[in-house]
Design an enzyme around this catalytic site. Structure first.
Site, mmCIF file in Angstrom:
data_model
loop_
_atom_site.group_PDB
_atom_site.id
_atom_site.type_symbol
_atom_site.label_atom_id
_atom_site.label_comp_id
_atom_site.label_asym_id
_atom_site.label_seq_id
_atom_site.Cartn_x
_atom_site.Cartn_y
_atom_site.Cartn_z
ATOM 1 N N ARG A 1 0.849 -1.200 0.000
ATOM 2 C CA ARG A 1 0.000 0.000 0.000
ATOM 3 C C ARG A 1 0.878 1.242 0.000
ATOM 4 N NH1 ARG A 1 -1.296 1.835 4.563
ATOM 5 N NH2 ARG A 1 -1.991 -0.088 5.548
ATOM 6 N N LYS B 1 -9.459 5.430 -19.021
ATOM 7 C CA LYS B 1 -9.851 5.926 -20.340
ATOM 8 C C LYS B 1 -8.655 5.920 -21.300
ATOM 9 C CE LYS B 1 -13.710 6.160 -18.250
ATOM 10 N NZ LYS B 1 -13.796 6.935 -17.072
HETATM 11 C C1 LIG Z 1 -13.859 12.922 -17.055
HETATM 12 C C2 LIG Z 1 -13.895 11.809 -16.038
HETATM 13 N N1 LIG Z 1 -13.308 11.993 -14.844
HETATM 14 C C3 LIG Z 1 -13.328 11.024 -13.890
HETATM 15 C C4 LIG Z 1 -13.973 9.818 -14.105
HETATM 16 C C5 LIG Z 1 -14.009 8.806 -13.007
HETATM 17 O O1 LIG Z 1 -13.072 7.805 -13.246
HETATM 18 P P1 LIG Z 1 -13.267 6.266 -12.794
HETATM 19 O O2 LIG Z 1 -14.472 5.733 -13.498
HETATM 20 O O3 LIG Z 1 -11.966 5.624 -13.219
HETATM 21 O O4 LIG Z 1 -13.433 6.267 -11.306
HETATM 22 C C6 LIG Z 1 -14.587 9.586 -15.333
HETATM 23 C C7 LIG Z 1 -15.275 8.305 -15.584
HETATM 24 O O5 LIG Z 1 -16.011 8.143 -16.520
HETATM 25 C C8 LIG Z 1 -14.551 10.612 -16.326
HETATM 26 O O6 LIG Z 1 -15.147 10.460 -17.518
#
Ligand SMILES: Cc1ncc(COP(=O)(O)O)c(C=O)c1O
Length: 380
Positions: A49, A200
């Site tokens: 961790r 993403k």
């Molecule tokens: C622009 C944006 N920020 C943050 C997040 C949150 O990320 P996570 O789904 O990995 O927790 C997302 C998820 O779709 C997103 O599109």
């Protein structure tokens, strides 16, 4: 010596392993480490961790790609956001958030952080004056921005907002998930912290959930690192390895995402079955000039209004075949979704509610003619 983006993506934090020469950082799938003597952990590793060599490799690479000093990898984008908020804010503080943002980010502020005494005001981040007006001097600790925004593809002027935030003694936090560091480096424009859902574009293959924080401020970086360990929402070694594998091709993937998105925007814009097309690369987009100034290209995300209203938007999503009907974005495969009923359902009835006739595309890197043919049949 400074290196180009693609070189950093392949080499930063990824020297061949000292013991065996392994070219790829090994997956250190271990929770703990043998210590040479009491109080003498080898190379500082005592528990995963607190530190793990595979995660360290990813963190170093993320810091390099975002032109920062400290990179930290988390279990998800939201875990990164939560850790950041609880590091830099406390009860009684205030944050300015986008009036168009990922629904889960809004939910974190509205349903979780507010209960702990953190107030928030949504503001249009493409309107610098509106953000300035939303700041409560002395109380606002963070100006939180997405650009391009999710899902309306609004553009925030990062250099201008950095000045506004800093004048008020607040931090500028930029969620760079939609652009990726290949298209935009907020720290070079004055941002204090960059946030990513590495799920993403950074990971890029829809096979891993993760998040990241990067800062160029060494002190803030150490406070964030302390909270990463103290709060514990770390990225696991295998997830870190998958993300690092994805990062190596980030530049070439982003260029193809942009190529395909430009072709699809040209097809959709003016199509009889399509209303307004939202894409910062369109010269008619209100944020086009700012986007051209601060982004290398305009990205792989497109939103558009269905000419036939909400039911038409839903039909388009249901008819698409190659564009997979799914939440998320930024993978090599194209996705389609209805934000109002899917990713942004949690913003219904709030100032962040999205238009019901909106369709969002995450344009992948498939053969673009196949994507165009799929849209043609889906539009009906
Ligand atoms: C622009 C944006 N920020 C943050 C997040 C949150 O990320 P996570 O789904 O990995 O927790 C997302 C998820 O779709 C997103 O599109």
């Amino acid at each position: 010596m400074t290196h180009g983006f693609e070189t950093l993506a392949i080499h930063a934090g990824q020297d061949p392993e000292a013991r065996t020469g392994a070219v790829i950082p090994p997956i250190y799938q271990t929770s703990t480490y043998a210590q040479d003597a009491v109080g003498a952990p080898r190379l500082g590793y005592e528990y995963s961790r607190s530190g793990n060599p595979t995660r360290d490799a990813l963190q170093e690479c993320l810091a390099a790609l975002e032109a920062g000093q400290v990179g930290l990898a988390f279990a998800s984008g939201l875990a990164a956001e939560d850790t950041l908020l609880r590091t830099v804010c406390g009860p009684g503080d205030h944050v300015v958030i986008p009036d168009d943002a990922y629904g889960g980010t809004y939910r974190l502020f509205a349903k979780v952080a507010e209960r702990w005494g953190l107030a928030y005001t949504p503001a249009k981040v493409s309107d610098t004056d509106a953000v300035r007006a939303a700041i409560r001097p002395g109380v606002t600790k963070v100006v939180w921005v997405e650009t391009p925004t999710n899902p309306l593809l609004g553009i925030a002027d990062l250099a201008a907002l950095a000045a506004v935030a800093h004048d008020a003694g607040a931090l500028l936090v930029v969620d760079n998930t939609f652009a990726s560091p290949y298209l935009q480096q907020p720290i070079t424009l004055g941002a204090d912290v960059v946030v990513h859902s590495t799920t993403k574009y950074v990971g890029g293959h829809s096979d891993v959930v993760g998040g990241a924080l990067v800062t160029a401020d060494a002190d803030l970086g150490e406070r964030l690192r302390y909270h990463q360990n103290a709060m514990g929402a770390v990225n696991g070694p295998f997830d870190a390895w998958l993300t690092l594998r994805g990062i190596k091709t980030l530049g070439v993937r982003m260029d193809r995402h942009c190529d395909n998105a430009e072709r699809i925007v040209a097809y959709l814009d003016g199509h009889a079955k399509v209303g307004q097309v939202l894409y910062p690369g369109l010269p008619t987009h209100p944020g086009h000039e700012v986007a051209a100034k601060q982004m290398r290209r305009f990205g792989g995300m497109i939103s558009f209004r269905a000419a036939g209203g909400e039911e038409h938007a839903v039909e388009i999503c249901n008819r698409a075949r190659l564009f997979v009907l799914a939440e998320s974005l930024g993978g090599v495969e194209s996705l389609i979704e209805h934000p109002g009923r899917m990713t942004h359902a949690s913003a219904a009835g709030s100032p962040l509610e999205v238009p019901s006739d909106l369709v969002r595309l995450s344009v992948g890197i498939e053969t673009v003619e196949d994507l165009l043919a799929d849209l043609e049949q889906a539009l009906g």
